[in-house]
Design an enzyme around this catalytic site. Sequence first.
Site, PDB file in Angstrom:
ATOM      1  N   ASN A  76      42.422  89.193  58.451  1.00 54.47           N
ATOM      2  CA  ASN A  76      43.146  88.360  59.319  1.00 54.47           C
ATOM      3  C   ASN A  76      44.247  88.928  59.956  1.00 54.47           C
ATOM      4  O   ASN A  76      44.814  88.016  60.398  1.00 54.47           O
ATOM      5  CB  ASN A  76      42.289  86.682  59.008  1.00 54.47           C
ATOM      6  CG  ASN A  76      41.374  86.199  58.394  1.00 54.47           C
ATOM      7  OD1 ASN A  76      41.266  86.174  57.533  1.00 54.47           O
ATOM      8  ND2 ASN A  76      40.353  86.373  59.627  1.00 54.47           N
ATOM      9  N   ILE A  84      48.917  87.938  62.928  1.00 49.72           N
ATOM     10  CA  ILE A  84      47.186  87.792  62.303  1.00 49.72           C
ATOM     11  C   ILE A  84      46.680  87.275  63.328  1.00 49.72           C
ATOM     12  O   ILE A  84      47.474  87.631  64.817  1.00 49.72           O
ATOM     13  CB  ILE A  84      47.841  85.965  61.656  1.00 49.72           C
ATOM     14  CG1 ILE A  84      48.991  85.360  62.513  1.00 49.72           C
ATOM     15  CG2 ILE A  84      49.011  85.847  60.395  1.00 49.72           C
ATOM     16  CD1 ILE A  84      49.260  84.401  61.544  1.00 49.72           C
ATOM     17  N   CYS A  85      44.932  86.576  63.124  1.00 51.67           N
ATOM     18  CA  CYS A  85      44.105  86.017  64.129  1.00 51.67           C
ATOM     19  C   CYS A  85      44.656  85.251  64.739  1.00 51.67           C
ATOM     20  O   CYS A  85      45.034  84.198  64.460  1.00 51.67           O
ATOM     21  CB  CYS A  85      43.492  85.646  63.313  1.00 51.67           C
ATOM     22  SG  CYS A  85      42.032  84.930  63.981  1.00 51.67           S
ATOM     23  N   ALA A  86      44.588  84.953  66.154  1.00 47.99           N
ATOM     24  CA  ALA A  86      45.593  84.474  67.033  1.00 47.99           C
ATOM     25  C   ALA A  86      44.598  82.867  66.865  1.00 47.99           C
ATOM     26  O   ALA A  86      45.238  81.908  67.594  1.00 47.99           O
ATOM     27  CB  ALA A  86      45.390  84.612  68.671  1.00 47.99           C
ATOM     28  N   SER A 117      36.204  85.774  62.732  1.00 45.72           N
ATOM     29  CA  SER A 117      37.088  85.869  63.179  1.00 45.72           C
ATOM     30  C   SER A 117      37.968  86.720  62.376  1.00 45.72           C
ATOM     31  O   SER A 117      39.263  86.500  62.463  1.00 45.72           O
ATOM     32  CB  SER A 117      37.631  84.619  64.118  1.00 45.72           C
ATOM     33  OG  SER A 117      38.926  83.948  62.860  1.00 45.72           O
TER      34      SER A 117
END
Length: 147
Positions: A76, A84-86, A117
């Site tokens: 992530n 980082i993963c939104a 995700s």
Amino acid sequence: MSKRLTKELGKIAKKELDWVTIGPHNDNLQHWRANISGPASSPYEGGTFIVDFIFPADYPFKCPEIKFLTKIYHPNIKTDTGEICADIINSNWAPTLDVYHCLETLQSMLLNPSADSPVEAQIATQLRDDYDAFAATAKKWTAEHAS
């Protein structure tokens, strides 16, 4: 915004957290830097990860931009940019949330990497299909980049 950030900094200081230090970087209240210790029983144990927080002018109505400056092997977190993963922070953001919430979320990410995700699809696949290989690589990167 600066009044809110000053208040949040005081709130975090009172908690006396042993796994993170955080504060303004170069006396800039809109740019904080955190040193986050890798959680015990995770592939990141023993590492210290430097993370940038950039606060937009309309904080807390918009979440801070959070980026790992320390290279990390995580599904992530982008390996080349540290973003980082939104979905992890942005999608559930509300003005009632704060920096402490972000720190807890980052600690949770390190403790429980998720194949859902991902921003690094190959790492997510490895996490899902061969956890031992994922953990070995994450431990190696932690030793090389976060010690």
